[in-house]
Design an enzyme around this catalytic site. Sequence first.
Site, PDB file in Angstrom:
ATOM      1  N   GLY A   1      -8.195   3.564   1.765  1.00 26.40           N
ATOM      2  CA  GLY A   1      -6.933   3.123   1.739  1.00 26.40           C
ATOM      3  C   GLY A   1      -6.022   3.611   2.844  1.00 26.40           C
ATOM      4  O   GLY A   1      -6.623   4.322   3.980  1.00 26.40           O
ATOM      5  N   ASN A   2      -4.637   3.715   3.087  1.00 28.16           N
ATOM      6  CA  ASN A   2      -3.931   4.221   4.009  1.00 28.16           C
ATOM      7  C   ASN A   2      -2.575   4.708   3.162  1.00 28.16           C
ATOM      8  O   ASN A   2      -2.202   4.592   2.278  1.00 28.16           O
ATOM      9  CB  ASN A   2      -3.279   3.354   5.001  1.00 28.16           C
ATOM     10  N   ARG A   3      -1.613   5.299   3.950  1.00 26.23           N
ATOM     11  CA  ARG A   3      -0.516   5.934   3.729  1.00 26.23           C
ATOM     12  C   ARG A   3       0.711   5.380   3.391  1.00 26.23           C
ATOM     13  O   ARG A   3       1.829   5.757   3.166  1.00 26.23           O
ATOM     14  CB  ARG A   3      -0.316   7.587   4.250  1.00 26.23           C
TER      15      ARG A   3
END
Length: 221
Positions: A29-31
Amino acid sequence: GRPRDLAGRKVVVSAGGTREAIDPVRYIGNRSSGLQGYALARTAAARGAEVTLVAANVALPDPAGATVVRVESTAELREAVLTAAGAADVVVMAAAVADFRPATRSDSKIKKSDGGEPEPIRLATNPDILAELGERRTTPSQVIVGFAAETDDVLANGRAKLARKGCDLLVVNQVGPGLAFGTPDNAATVLVAGGEPVEVPRGPKEDVADAVWDLVAARLG
Ligand code: C5P
């Protein structure tokens, strides 16, 4: 108050960040927090638009006046965005979409092998949804907006990306302390196809959103 210059317009906004499953419990995933996309959805509704918000893994309450479609993966986000884009006047891709996904998803939880080397995770390339939207505009007047986080040669890289993805506007975020991911503030340069760039000074994400809608409203005429 805001102008009602998007009254009667159908707008699609994607927000948040996609997750690509490795196995039933793990993902890549990412932030992205979804704050910028939600600010876009809220301000568009306040300016009179009919808003579909495609939210990927966002821990925020539904914004007033928007229809929210919740998704997890890039494949789900693509399906939801392309479906809603069919009848839309404007599509804004504010979501952080994973460029890659694990090539295979394990049906069972991957176990630590007994002292052996871990298996590498093979990646496959995801479709570029923004480029697809740019290629197959459902009407010639449909306005497509992309986002990009660039750290250097912002204008040159941004211009190239605007052309490559075939979008009308590209919002280039400045990445830095107290800006972009997870913060309430943003600062951006909005690149305009066939026009001069517009600088949005550091401020609340609503300011970037309103600057985008000003340019969109002008292009819709
Ligand atoms: O190429 P890059 O990831 O920097 O482009 C960012 C823009 O492209 C964002 O608007 C993002 O939502 C969109 N994007 C997409 N599909 C991808 C990757 C990015 O629509 N697979």
